[in-house]
Design an enzyme around this catalytic site. Structure first.
Site, PDB file in Angstrom:
ATOM      1  N   TYR A   1       0.808  -0.893  -0.015  1.00 54.05           N
ATOM      2  CA  TYR A   1      -0.581   0.217   0.598  1.00 54.05           C
ATOM      3  C   TYR A   1       0.398   1.291   0.248  1.00 54.05           C
ATOM      4  O   TYR A   1       1.168   2.266  -1.011  1.00 54.05           O
ATOM      5  CB  TYR A   1      -0.719   0.273   0.993  1.00 54.05           C
TER       6      TYR A   1
ATOM      7  N   TYR B   1       4.088  -6.480  17.634  1.00 55.99           N
ATOM      8  CA  TYR B   1       4.428  -5.012  16.458  1.00 55.99           C
ATOM      9  C   TYR B   1       5.758  -4.164  16.536  1.00 55.99           C
ATOM     10  O   TYR B   1       6.362  -3.918  15.624  1.00 55.99           O
ATOM     11  CB  TYR B   1       3.118  -5.070  15.222  1.00 55.99           C
TER      12      TYR B   1
ATOM     13  N   ASN C   1      -1.575   7.014  11.756  1.00 55.12           N
ATOM     14  CA  ASN C   1      -2.720   5.637  10.837  1.00 55.12           C
ATOM     15  C   ASN C   1      -2.968   6.271   9.884  1.00 55.12           C
ATOM     16  O   ASN C   1      -3.917   7.970   9.048  1.00 55.12           O
ATOM     17  CB  ASN C   1      -3.459   6.499  11.566  1.00 55.12           C
TER      18      ASN C   1
END
Length: 326
Positions: A11, A139, A168
Site C-alpha cells: 500500500y 508489532y 494512521n
C-alpha cells in the site's frame, strides 16, 4: 539515485515507488507479494519476488544502489499478539539481513518505515519523538527493535538513516495518469476500508472495538494521515540523510478523530447508513494516538497538504468505487 524499495508493491511502498519514479530515480523493488500487488508498480520497474531475508542476492556490492527505502514488514498488530514469532521473524530478522546487505554493499543511506505503535499508551498527547517508548503489542516492539539496530549501525559503520514513525495512514493516491493506488489488504484490518465495505454492502455491519475509553465519545482516537502526504515525506527524508546519523520523525496531521467520528464521515461521504456494532476492546489498543510532527516540519520542510478527514475518506471511496481494489 539508484534505489531499492523493499515492500514496494504494498500500500504505502507502491505510492512511494510511484513518486520516486516520477521524480526521476532509478527504482528496483523487492517484495514477496504476500500482501503486495505487482500491478501496483509503474511500468518498467524491476520486481524481485523474494523474502526480505534474501535481499542479499539483489543488494550486492556491484549493484550500485545508492539508497534503500525499507517497507517490507508484517503490520497487523492484532496478529502480532497471536503469532509474535511471525512478526519477529520478518520485521526483526529480515531487517537485520537487510542491514547486513547494506553494510556489505556500501549503501550510504536508508529510510525506514516505522510506526507510532512504539509509543504504546502515551503519557502526553500530542506525542513527540522523545516520548516514552512502551509498545503494547509485539508489532510495536519489532519496529522499536529495528529502530535501535539502525541507530547502532549508523554509529558503528557510517550509515545515514531516517526512521519515519507513521500514525494512521489512509486514503488513496489518485494521479492524473496511471492507476489509482489504495488499500488492498486481505484480510483487511483497518477501520476506513472496512467501513467502506459496509457502505458498499459487502459487510453487514462495522464492529467498533470499545466505547468505554477515556475519550469524548468513548471510542479510540487516532491521527489519520493521507497516504500521498506520507509518501511525499519519504522523498524529503531521502534528501536530508546525513552520514553517521540516525534521525527519527513522527508523521501525522496532529488532529485526532475518534472511531465514531470516522464512521460519521464515512456515512456523509458514501450516503450509506453504515450500521455499527459495539464490541469489547481489543488487547493492546491505546485510547489516543495523536502526533506532534513539528520536527518533520521544521527539519524536513514537510507539511501535509491533505489533512481533512473528509478528503481522506473521499479519496479512499473513489479508489474503492474504481474497482482497483479488486
Amino acid at each position: 539515485m539508484k534505489l531499492l524499495v523493499t515492500g514496494g508493491a504494498g500500500y504505502i511502498g507502491s505510492v512511494v515507488t510511484r513518486l520516486l519514479v516520477d521524480a526521476g530515480h532509478d527504482v528496483t523493488v523487492l517484495d514477496d507479494l504476500s500482501t503486495g500487488h505487482a500491478d501496483a508498480l509503474p511500468a518498467g520497474v524491476p520486481l524481485h519476488e523474494l523474502a526480505i531475508h534474501d535481499v542479499g542476492s539483489v543488494l550486492t556490492p556491484d549493484a550500485g544502489f545508492e539508497g534503500v527505502l525499507h517497507f517490507a514488514a508484517k503490520i497487523a498488530a492484532g496478529e502480532s499478539v497471536q503469532f509474535p514469532e511471525r512478526h519477529f521473524h520478518t520485521n526483526v530478522i529480515g531487517s537485520l539481513a537487510l542491514l547486513d546487505a547494506i553494510r556489505a554493499a556500501g549503501v550510504p543511506r536508508m529510510v525506514f518505515s516505522s510506526t507510532a505503535a512504539v509509543y504504546g499508551n502515551p503519557l502526553e498527547v500530542p506525542i513527540t519523538e522523545d516520548a516514552v517508548k512502551a509498545p503494547t503489542n509485539p508489532y510495536g516492539w519489532t519496529k522499536l527493535t529495528v529502530d535501535a539496530a539502525i541507530g547502532a549501525e549508523c554509529t558503528a559503520h557510517g550509515l545515514g538513516a531516517i526512521s519515519l514513525r507513521y500514525f494512521n495512514v489512509a486514503g488513496a493516491y489518485l494521479p492524473e495518469s496511471g492507476p489509482a493506488l489504495g488499500e488492498r489488504h486481505d484480510p483487511e484490518t483497518h477501520l476506513i476500508p472496512i467501513a467502506l465495505d459496509v457502505a458498499a454492502g459487502k459487510r453487514e455491519k462495522l464492529q467498533v472495538f470499545g466505547d468505554d475509553y477515556p475519550t469524548p465519545d468513548g471510542t479510540c482516537v487516532r491521527d489519520y494521515i493521507h497516504v500521498a502526504d506520507l509518501a511525499a515525506a519519504h522523498l524529503l527524508a531521502l534528501e536530508a540523510i546525513e552520514p553517521n546519523r540516525h534521525r527519527i520523525y513522527n508523521l501525522g496531521n496532529g488532529n485526532g478523530f475518534s472511531n465514531q467520528q470516522v464512521v460519521e464521515v464515512v456515512r456523509a461521504v458514501t450516503g450509506a447508513p453504515v450500521p455499527v456494532e459495539m464490541a469489547a476492546r481489543r488487547p493492546g489498543d491505546p485510547a489516543e494516538l495523536v502526533a506532534s510532527s513539528a520536527r518533520a516540519k521544521d527539519e524536513l520542510g514537510w507539511v501535509p497538504s491533505r489533512p481533512d478527514l473528509h478528503q481522506i475518506v473521499s479519496d479512499a471511496w473513489d479508489f474503492y468505487r474504481s474497482g482497483a481494489r479488486g
